[in-house]
Design a protein around this motif. Structure first.
Motif, PDB file in Angstrom:
ATOM      1  N   GLU A 148       7.265 -11.148 -36.647  1.00  0.00           N
ATOM      2  CA  GLU A 148       6.485 -12.392 -36.642  1.00  0.00           C
ATOM      3  C   GLU A 148       6.496 -13.020 -35.253  1.00  0.00           C
ATOM      4  O   GLU A 148       5.471 -13.503 -34.771  1.00  0.00           O
ATOM      5  CB  GLU A 148       7.047 -13.376 -37.673  1.00  0.00           C
ATOM      6  N   LYS A 149       7.664 -13.001 -34.604  1.00  0.00           N
ATOM      7  CA  LYS A 149       7.764 -13.568 -33.256  1.00  0.00           C
ATOM      8  C   LYS A 149       6.890 -12.785 -32.292  1.00  0.00           C
ATOM      9  O   LYS A 149       6.186 -13.378 -31.475  1.00  0.00           O
ATOM     10  CB  LYS A 149       9.226 -13.541 -32.795  1.00  0.00           C
ATOM     11  N   ALA A 150       6.929 -11.457 -32.406  1.00  0.00           N
ATOM     12  CA  ALA A 150       6.097 -10.619 -31.537  1.00  0.00           C
ATOM     13  C   ALA A 150       4.618 -10.909 -31.792  1.00  0.00           C
ATOM     14  O   ALA A 150       3.823 -10.985 -30.852  1.00  0.00           O
ATOM     15  CB  ALA A 150       6.401  -9.138 -31.781  1.00  0.00           C
ATOM     16  N   GLU A 151       4.262 -11.083 -33.056  1.00  0.00           N
ATOM     17  CA  GLU A 151       2.863 -11.387 -33.405  1.00  0.00           C
ATOM     18  C   GLU A 151       2.464 -12.743 -32.845  1.00  0.00           C
ATOM     19  O   GLU A 151       1.362 -12.913 -32.312  1.00  0.00           O
ATOM     20  CB  GLU A 151       2.696 -11.362 -34.937  1.00  0.00           C
ATOM     21  N   GLN A 152       3.377 -13.718 -32.957  1.00  0.00           N
ATOM     22  CA  GLN A 152       3.094 -15.046 -32.411  1.00  0.00           C
ATOM     23  C   GLN A 152       2.958 -14.986 -30.896  1.00  0.00           C
ATOM     24  O   GLN A 152       2.067 -15.622 -30.323  1.00  0.00           O
ATOM     25  CB  GLN A 152       4.206 -16.032 -32.794  1.00  0.00           C
ATOM     26  N   GLU A 153       3.836 -14.232 -30.249  1.00  0.00           N
ATOM     27  CA  GLU A 153       3.753 -14.092 -28.796  1.00  0.00           C
ATOM     28  C   GLU A 153       2.454 -13.409 -28.400  1.00  0.00           C
ATOM     29  O   GLU A 153       1.817 -13.797 -27.421  1.00  0.00           O
ATOM     30  CB  GLU A 153       4.959 -13.307 -28.274  1.00  0.00           C
ATOM     31  N   LYS A 154       2.060 -12.395 -29.176  1.00  0.00           N
ATOM     32  CA  LYS A 154       0.804 -11.691 -28.917  1.00  0.00           C
ATOM     33  C   LYS A 154      -0.367 -12.650 -29.075  1.00  0.00           C
ATOM     34  O   LYS A 154      -1.272 -12.685 -28.237  1.00  0.00           O
ATOM     35  CB  LYS A 154       0.673 -10.509 -29.884  1.00  0.00           C
ATOM     36  N   ALA A 155      -0.352 -13.448 -30.150  1.00  0.00           N
ATOM     37  CA  ALA A 155      -1.417 -14.420 -30.389  1.00  0.00           C
ATOM     38  C   ALA A 155      -1.428 -15.477 -29.287  1.00  0.00           C
ATOM     39  O   ALA A 155      -2.496 -15.877 -28.803  1.00  0.00           O
ATOM     40  CB  ALA A 155      -1.249 -15.076 -31.763  1.00  0.00           C
ATOM     41  N   LYS A 169      -0.345 -15.116 -26.239  1.00  0.00           N
ATOM     42  CA  LYS A 169      -0.821 -14.470 -25.015  1.00  0.00           C
ATOM     43  C   LYS A 169      -2.338 -14.352 -25.061  1.00  0.00           C
ATOM     44  O   LYS A 169      -3.013 -14.642 -24.066  1.00  0.00           O
ATOM     45  CB  LYS A 169      -0.180 -13.089 -24.858  1.00  0.00           C
ATOM     46  N   ALA A 170      -2.857 -13.934 -26.217  1.00  0.00           N
ATOM     47  CA  ALA A 170      -4.314 -13.817 -26.359  1.00  0.00           C
ATOM     48  C   ALA A 170      -4.966 -15.182 -26.185  1.00  0.00           C
ATOM     49  O   ALA A 170      -6.006 -15.297 -25.514  1.00  0.00           O
ATOM     50  CB  ALA A 170      -4.657 -13.220 -27.727  1.00  0.00           C
ATOM     51  N   GLN A 171      -4.354 -16.223 -26.769  1.00  0.00           N
ATOM     52  CA  GLN A 171      -4.891 -17.583 -26.648  1.00  0.00           C
ATOM     53  C   GLN A 171      -4.852 -18.033 -25.197  1.00  0.00           C
ATOM     54  O   GLN A 171      -5.808 -18.628 -24.689  1.00  0.00           O
ATOM     55  CB  GLN A 171      -4.111 -18.561 -27.539  1.00  0.00           C
ATOM     56  N   GLU A 215      -4.850 -16.107 -22.548  1.00  0.00           N
ATOM     57  CA  GLU A 215      -5.874 -15.350 -21.819  1.00  0.00           C
ATOM     58  C   GLU A 215      -7.263 -15.915 -22.095  1.00  0.00           C
ATOM     59  O   GLU A 215      -8.083 -16.026 -21.176  1.00  0.00           O
ATOM     60  CB  GLU A 215      -5.811 -13.873 -22.213  1.00  0.00           C
TER      61      GLU A 215
END
Length: 183
Positions: free
Chosen positions: A103-110, A112-114, A116
């Motif tokens: 979940e943390k990785a997904e949040q970090e990915k989201a 990062k995408a946000q 960007e």
């Protein structure tokens, strides 16, 4: 009657502290081999009561041994069950930690995408603002150019009007001077 014999042992055989080759033993004798000592005890044939007591004691011992084995088995099963529960808890904790990490990785990915996306939007807005500033600069330069042209044309027109004005009074003067002539 009991007899003991030494078979040429290296440390010898002793009865009541004396070295022997062969000896008859009686109740109470102490036999020693090297540093190990034994007490000779005369054994009497058991009476019926003794045999019954021995059988009862043996039955009790057997029952106690069975009870001990059952307790040990239950304790082993309890330890195994506790170990299994601990392993299940550990597995559940590892799964929970893995889920939290995912979940943390997904949040970090989201995030990062946000970030960007926001950076791209900021860059787009900066580009639009730069283009707008460039357009405004070009428009201002065009307006200044047009104003300068208008001012030049106004100056030319004013000069022309001034020349015409200066030329008209002479004409008038010269017309007046013709019509007023005495004559």
């Amino acid at each position: 009657m009991l007899t003991i014999e030494d078979n040429d042992s290296s440390n010898g055989t002793f009865v009541n502290g004396k070295p022997i080759k062969t000896s008859l033993l009686v109740d109470g004798d102490i036999i020693r081999f090297d540093i190990v000592e034994f007490l000779v005890v005369e054994s009497k044939p058991p009476s019926v009561e003794d045999e019954k007591a021995t059988i009862m004691a043996t039955a009790e011992e057997v029952q106690l041994e069975k009870d001990r084995q059952i307790r040990e088995k239950q304790q082993a099963e309890d330890r195994q069950r506790v170990a299994q529960q601990a392993a299940e808890r550990e597995q559940a904790e590892q799964e929970r930690q893995a889920k939290v990490a995912a979940e943390k990785a997904e949040q970090e990915k989201a995030a990062k995408a946000q970030a960007e996306k926001e950076q791209a939007e900021q860059e787009r807005q900066a580009k639009v603002a730069a283009e707008k500033a460039e357009q405004e600069k070009a428009a201002k330069a065009q307006a200044e150019k047009e104003q300068a042209e208008q001012e030049r044309q106004a100056k030319v027109a004013a000069e022309k009007a001034e020349q015409e004005k200066a030329a008209k009074p002479r004409l008038r003067k010269s017309r007046l001077s013709r019509s007023v002539r005495p004559g």
